[in-house]
Design a protein around this motif. Structure first.
Motif, PDB file in Angstrom:
ATOM      1  N   PRO A   1     -24.864  27.178  11.750  1.00  0.00           N
ATOM      2  CA  PRO A   1     -24.789  27.980  10.529  1.00  0.00           C
ATOM      3  C   PRO A   1     -24.593  29.457  10.849  1.00  0.00           C
ATOM      4  CG  PRO A   1     -27.057  27.336  10.977  1.00  0.00           C
ATOM      5  CD  PRO A   1     -26.208  26.590  11.944  1.00  0.00           C
ATOM      6  N   GLY A   2     -23.788  30.132  10.018  1.00  0.00           N
ATOM      7  CA  GLY A   2     -23.612  31.575  10.162  1.00  0.00           C
ATOM      8  C   GLY A   2     -22.667  32.003  11.256  1.00  0.00           C
ATOM      9  N   THR A   3     -21.943  31.047  11.873  1.00  0.00           N
ATOM     10  CA  THR A   3     -21.062  31.401  12.991  1.00  0.00           C
ATOM     11  C   THR A   3     -19.601  31.559  12.564  1.00  0.00           C
ATOM     12  OG1 THR A   3     -20.820  29.052  13.562  1.00  0.00           O
ATOM     13  CG2 THR A   3     -22.548  30.299  14.706  1.00  0.00           C
ATOM     14  N   GLY A   4     -19.322  31.488  11.274  1.00  0.00           N
ATOM     15  CA  GLY A   4     -17.962  31.733  10.796  1.00  0.00           C
ATOM     16  C   GLY A   4     -17.070  30.511  10.791  1.00  0.00           C
TER      17      GLY A   4
ATOM     18  N   ARG B   1      -9.163  32.082  18.669  1.00  0.00           N
ATOM     19  CA  ARG B   1      -8.834  30.990  19.584  1.00  0.00           C
ATOM     20  C   ARG B   1      -8.857  29.651  18.851  1.00  0.00           C
ATOM     21  NH1 ARG B   1     -12.746  29.131  24.421  1.00  0.00           N
ATOM     22  NH2 ARG B   1     -11.852  27.065  24.699  1.00  0.00           N
ATOM     23  N   ALA B   2      -9.836  29.475  17.964  1.00  0.00           N
ATOM     24  CA  ALA B   2      -9.930  28.232  17.198  1.00  0.00           C
ATOM     25  C   ALA B   2      -8.715  28.057  16.296  1.00  0.00           C
ATOM     26  CB  ALA B   2     -11.211  28.230  16.364  1.00  0.00           C
ATOM     27  N   ILE B   3      -8.320  29.137  15.607  1.00  0.00           N
ATOM     28  CA  ILE B   3      -7.156  29.075  14.711  1.00  0.00           C
ATOM     29  C   ILE B   3      -5.905  28.718  15.506  1.00  0.00           C
ATOM     30  CG2 ILE B   3      -5.681  30.411  13.159  1.00  0.00           C
ATOM     31  CD1 ILE B   3      -8.261  32.118  12.555  1.00  0.00           C
ATOM     32  N   GLU B   4      -5.706  29.423  16.620  1.00  0.00           N
ATOM     33  CA  GLU B   4      -4.515  29.180  17.445  1.00  0.00           C
ATOM     34  C   GLU B   4      -4.523  27.768  18.024  1.00  0.00           C
ATOM     35  OE1 GLU B   4      -4.973  32.379  20.170  1.00  0.00           O
ATOM     36  OE2 GLU B   4      -4.410  33.915  18.693  1.00  0.00           O
TER      37      GLU B   4
ATOM     38  N   THR C   1     -16.270  25.992  20.189  1.00  0.00           N
ATOM     39  CA  THR C   1     -17.625  26.040  19.644  1.00  0.00           C
ATOM     40  C   THR C   1     -17.956  27.484  19.293  1.00  0.00           C
ATOM     41  OG1 THR C   1     -18.281  24.178  21.038  1.00  0.00           O
ATOM     42  CG2 THR C   1     -20.046  25.493  20.072  1.00  0.00           C
ATOM     43  N   LEU C   2     -18.082  27.769  18.009  1.00  0.00           N
ATOM     44  CA  LEU C   2     -18.422  29.121  17.553  1.00  0.00           C
ATOM     45  C   LEU C   2     -19.917  29.346  17.745  1.00  0.00           C
ATOM     46  CD1 LEU C   2     -16.331  29.163  14.247  1.00  0.00           C
ATOM     47  CD2 LEU C   2     -15.665  30.054  16.478  1.00  0.00           C
ATOM     48  N   LYS C   3     -20.274  30.478  18.354  1.00  0.00           N
ATOM     49  CA  LYS C   3     -21.686  30.728  18.689  1.00  0.00           C
ATOM     50  C   LYS C   3     -22.236  32.017  18.093  1.00  0.00           C
ATOM     51  CE  LYS C   3     -21.380  28.161  23.045  1.00  0.00           C
ATOM     52  NZ  LYS C   3     -21.458  28.227  24.513  1.00  0.00           N
ATOM     53  N   LYS C   4     -21.376  33.002  17.893  1.00  0.00           N
ATOM     54  CA  LYS C   4     -21.861  34.302  17.443  1.00  0.00           C
ATOM     55  C   LYS C   4     -22.303  34.245  15.985  1.00  0.00           C
ATOM     56  CE  LYS C   4     -20.566  39.145  16.844  1.00  0.00           C
ATOM     57  NZ  LYS C   4     -19.515  40.170  17.028  1.00  0.00           N
ATOM     58  N   ILE C   5     -23.527  34.733  15.721  1.00  0.00           N
ATOM     59  CA  ILE C   5     -24.018  34.797  14.342  1.00  0.00           C
ATOM     60  C   ILE C   5     -23.523  36.106  13.727  1.00  0.00           C
ATOM     61  CG2 ILE C   5     -26.049  34.784  12.853  1.00  0.00           C
ATOM     62  CD1 ILE C   5     -27.582  33.416  15.092  1.00  0.00           C
ATOM     63  N   PHE C   6     -22.831  36.017  12.621  1.00  0.00           N
ATOM     64  CA  PHE C   6     -22.315  37.225  11.981  1.00  0.00           C
ATOM     65  C   PHE C   6     -23.449  38.012  11.319  1.00  0.00           C
ATOM     66  CE2 PHE C   6     -18.544  34.891  12.770  1.00  0.00           C
ATOM     67  CZ  PHE C   6     -17.550  35.847  12.917  1.00  0.00           C
ATOM     68  N   ARG C   7     -23.253  39.317  11.253  1.00  0.00           N
ATOM     69  CA  ARG C   7     -24.313  40.234  10.839  1.00  0.00           C
ATOM     70  C   ARG C   7     -24.949  39.818   9.519  1.00  0.00           C
ATOM     71  NH1 ARG C   7     -24.766  44.192   7.458  1.00  0.00           N
ATOM     72  NH2 ARG C   7     -22.556  44.158   6.942  1.00  0.00           N
ATOM     73  N   GLN C   8     -24.124  39.523   8.524  1.00  0.00           N
ATOM     74  CA  GLN C   8     -24.669  39.181   7.205  1.00  0.00           C
ATOM     75  C   GLN C   8     -25.487  37.889   7.277  1.00  0.00           C
ATOM     76  OE1 GLN C   8     -21.715  39.019   4.147  1.00  0.00           O
ATOM     77  NE2 GLN C   8     -23.182  38.624   2.506  1.00  0.00           N
ATOM     78  N   ALA C   9     -24.969  36.903   8.009  1.00  0.00           N
ATOM     79  CA  ALA C   9     -25.702  35.647   8.163  1.00  0.00           C
ATOM     80  C   ALA C   9     -26.978  35.869   8.967  1.00  0.00           C
ATOM     81  CB  ALA C   9     -24.816  34.607   8.851  1.00  0.00           C
TER      82      ALA C   9
ATOM     83  N   ASP D   1     -12.838  36.880  18.570  1.00  0.00           N
ATOM     84  CA  ASP D   1     -11.968  36.256  19.565  1.00  0.00           C
ATOM     85  C   ASP D   1     -12.049  34.736  19.520  1.00  0.00           C
ATOM     86  OD1 ASP D   1     -11.058  38.690  20.391  1.00  0.00           O
ATOM     87  OD2 ASP D   1     -12.389  38.841  22.134  1.00  0.00           O
ATOM     88  N   LEU D   2     -13.298  34.195  19.410  1.00  0.00           N
ATOM     89  CA  LEU D   2     -13.436  32.736  19.373  1.00  0.00           C
ATOM     90  C   LEU D   2     -12.824  32.145  18.109  1.00  0.00           C
ATOM     91  CD1 LEU D   2     -16.917  31.553  20.753  1.00  0.00           C
ATOM     92  CD2 LEU D   2     -14.645  30.799  21.456  1.00  0.00           C
ATOM     93  N   GLN D   3     -12.921  32.880  17.002  1.00  0.00           N
ATOM     94  CA  GLN D   3     -12.298  32.407  15.771  1.00  0.00           C
ATOM     95  C   GLN D   3     -10.775  32.379  15.918  1.00  0.00           C
ATOM     96  OE1 GLN D   3     -14.366  35.260  13.075  1.00  0.00           O
ATOM     97  NE2 GLN D   3     -14.841  33.431  11.857  1.00  0.00           N
TER      98      GLN D   3
END
Length: 735
Positions: A341-344, A324-327, A473-481, A320-322
């Protein structure tokens, strides 16, 4: 001191800015190589030099010049040779022959005392005759100026710089106000000018001294990141330095603001003082951004549709935050994307660029350093440039950067993406905005938790704190990261939690030692042996030591000396050169410490170009002592340096955390032991940790990690950008 007399046969090298010259002087005893400040000497000049014979380790016997006098050549042949050499502007070989044929051995006397007589020669007008006389006189007046300045302990190189700034009356201007030496074009430090002023009667009791001292304190604090200072703090420092009371300081500061040499602004009920350039820079940035914010925006509905299309095309489901950032980027004329780092962040940026590119928009990508620009290009697949190269940097007569791209010659861009914005200072950001069309969409990308710029200002933080600019501000760390302990610990540090020590197979380790010496031994063992055996890392290209400080046993200066002896010891087969007590030899790892767009390189592909950038790491491949050159390999290209550029590199086995900004390394080692307390703070540790891609090792007194994590007091910077943004936003709303 020895004295030599002779004729210049050949000029090997001459720096037009400081007059430093290498030339061959023909004396009665044969040719001699003379080096030093020999302003505007040319082949054919007869000169008398004072100095001493020295032996250069590379170039052999040289006569080091302290002072020199131009001596009028004697005899028709010598005079003709001198005039034909081009030493006097406006006189070439043909004109020289006509002058000597007409006036013989009296030619130079005629030029000096009766130049109008040159008009007796056909083809020389009265106007040209006067100009020739003026040019000849100028050469000797400069010599006199250099001699008069020498009485004040001012070197020929410094005297030449003063002369270029102040002109024919340089000495008179200086003696009225010695603190003119502190002016921008001359650039003497206040302390040095103050010492020289002690030789000029009454100078230290003048208002000039107080004015120069106030300006000096503001300039000095630019190095601490401050674009301005509260008036009370400035006066406290000035009172101590100048031994003056508040009333006197207030009077002089008022005079400086009245003459526009200082600017004053009230922020939060307190008076702040600025140097004019920095007041103008922050005010312009604020006015430009707020104007952009009030431009018509694109439809949010259309932006959401485009986001869905790119998801389908790339087979990616954005968070969702990504989204929102794109839009936000698609619907805003000016926006900010941040995240650790790792937040996409990269995935989001790629989506934005893909959408904008598919719409046929001209997208420009840039970053403050060469390494950051290269990494940006690698992760996006689109070409990226340094900001300086994008703006087509040039250099003025004082060797300061100036840009071809500006308000009158703007970038051909519809979208501008700026990465690593935390590293960008106010002056560079001002130049970038001036060169960017007001209709161009701007996206700033960065990590606001990293260290601020080395230069003055706090651009990214001030823009975010303003509150009216679209920021995601992207905060979620993606699983792979999240599988990386480096990334998890980086976020733990940000949250004020101590990092976790890794187990076997991890990518983050903390290794404790009891003394600084043991820590240094551990670092050497890791670099020389253990990491190469365990991970296959290349000692020079894959491993980087990041130090909080330059000084101390764990500072990069000391560690560079130790590691150089270990990794690249001296050998007969390795040539070396020295500068300021530091030896550089073939095989050394070095870092470029300033942008230089004139250094030429040849790529392995055969392509030729120019430009080496602050933060670039390379290996000295060859030193050519005979020709005064050396060659440094940077990745897939070899750069050619002249010895005069040696001040632009330093040993790079260990570098400061600040110098590592914008770079990433496979393996990072952070040595900690007796680190100065002012450097034990959270975002310095966070910046160092986020430089590592595959492995991070903290070595030494690991208890200091906890101190750094708990110290979230970011370095205070006095800036006015946020206040200007508030002010201009209110003006926009009222209009």
């Amino acid at each position: 001191m020895q004295t030599l007399y002779g004729e210049i046969e050949h000029v090997t090298y001459q720096n037009r800015l400081n007059g430093y010259t290498v030339a061959t002087l023909i004396t009665d005893d044969g040719p001699v190589t003379v080096v030093g400040t020999l302003l505007s000497v040319s082949p054919g000049d007869s000169i008398e030099v004072e100095g001493e014979m020295t032996v250069h380790p590379t170039y052999g016997d040289q006569f080091k010049v302290q002072t020199f006098n131009r001596v009028a050549p004697k005899g028709k042949a010598a005079i003709l040779n001198y005039l034909s050499s081009g030493a006097i502007k406006g006189v070439g070989p043909a004109t020289a022959r006509l002058i000597v044929e007409r006036f013989g051995e009296d030619s130079l006397e005629i030029i000096a005392s009766s130049p109008l007589r040159l008009a007796e020669i056909r083809g020389i007008s009265s106007e040209k005759a006067v100009k020739i006389g003026d040019e000849y006189a100028k050469q000797f007046s400069v010599r006199d100026i250099l001699f008069r300045f020498s009485k004040y302990g001012i070197s020929p190189e410094e005297s030449l710089k003063i002369y270029r700034a102040l002109g024919e009356n340089a000495v008179e201007i200086f003696e009225r106000n010695p603190y003119v030496l502190c002016d921008e074009e001359i650039g003497f430090p206040f302390v040095k000018a103050d010492q020289i002023a002690g030789l000029v009667q009454g100078a230290r009791q003048s208002d000039y001294r107080i004015a120069a001292g106030i300006i000096y304190i503001l300039k000095h604090n630019l190095q601490n990141g401050h674009t301005c200072l509260p008036k009370d703090k400035l006066f406290a420092a000035a009172g101590e330095l100048l031994e003056q009371g508040g009333d006197t300081l207030d009077r002089i500061a008022a005079n400086l603001t009245a003459s526009l040499r200082l600017y004053q602004k009230q922020i939060g009920g307190k008076d702040f003082l600025f140097l004019p350039d920095y007041y103008t820079a922050e005010e312009y940035i604020a006015a430009n951004i707020t104007a952009r914010l009030h431009l018509p925006q694109s439809s949010l509905v259309a932006a959401r549709q485009e986001t869905e299309i790119i998801e389908m095309r790339l087979g990616i489901k954005y968070e969702d935050l990504q989204k929102r950032a794109i839009e936000q980027v698609l619907t805003s004329s000016f926006s900010v994307l941040t995240g650790g780092p790792g937040t996409g962040k990269t995935t989001t940026l790629n989506a934005v660029i893909n959408i904008l590119d598919s719409k046929g928009l001209n997208v420009c990508l840039c970053a403050p350093t060469g390494r950051a620009a290269k990494r940006m290009s690698e992760v996006t697949g689109y070409p990226a440039k340094t900001i300086h190269r994008l703006l087509e940097v040039g250099w003025d007569q004082n060797d300061r950067p100036c840009f071809t791209k500006n308000e009158r010659n703007q970038l051909d861009a519809q979208v501008l993406v700026v990465d690593e914005v935390s590293m960008v200072d106010v002056k560079l950001f001002e130049a970038l905005l001036r060169a960017t069309p007001i209709t161009c969409k701007i996206l700033l990308v960065g990590d606001s938790d990293q260290l601020p710029s080395v230069g003055a200002g706090n651009v990214l933080q001030d823009i975010i704190s303003f509150g009216e600019i679209p920021v995601v501000t992207l905060k979620k760390i993606f699983r792979q990261a999240g599988e990386s302990l480096i990334i998890r610990n980086a976020h733990a540090i940000l949250n004020g939690d101590n990092p976790e020590n890794g187990q076997d197979g991890s990518d983050f380790y903390m290794l404790t030692e009891k003394t600084a010496r043991q820590t240094a031994d551990l670092v050497c063992d890791l670099v020389f042996s253990r990491l190469c055996k365990a991970y296959g890392f290349n000692r020079l290209t894959d491993i980087q030591i990041l130090c909080p400080s330059r000084k101390g046993e764990m500072g990069c200066n000391n560690l560079n000396r130790i590691l150089q002896d270990l990794l690249n010891p001296p050998a007969r087969s390795k040539k070396q050169i020295s500068y300021m007590g530091v030896t550089f030899r073939e095989g050394d790892k070095v870092m470029q410490i300033k942008n230089n767009y004139d250094i030429c390189f040849t790529a392995d592909s055969g392509e030729e170009g120019s430009g080496v950038f602050n933060g670039d790491s390379g290996i000295i491949e060859k030193i050519d002592r005979k020709n005064g050159m050396f060659y440094v390999r940077y990745d897939d290209r070899i750069a050619t340096y002249y010895n005069e550029h040696i001040s632009e590199i330093e040993l790079g086995y260990a570098v400061t955390v600040h110098k590592s900004q914008g770079s990433e390394y496979d393996c990072v080692i952070i040595p900690l032991f007796d680190t100065p307390r002012p450097l034990l703070y959270r975002n310095l540790l966070y910046t160092a940790v986020t430089r590592a891609k595959k492995l991070l090792i903290v070595a030494g007194n690991t208890k200091q990690i906890s101190v750094m994590v708990q110290n979230n007091k970011k370095t205070l910077r006095y800036t006015a950008l946020a206040a200007f943004l508030d002010e201009y936003e209110k003006k926009q709303q009222q209009s």
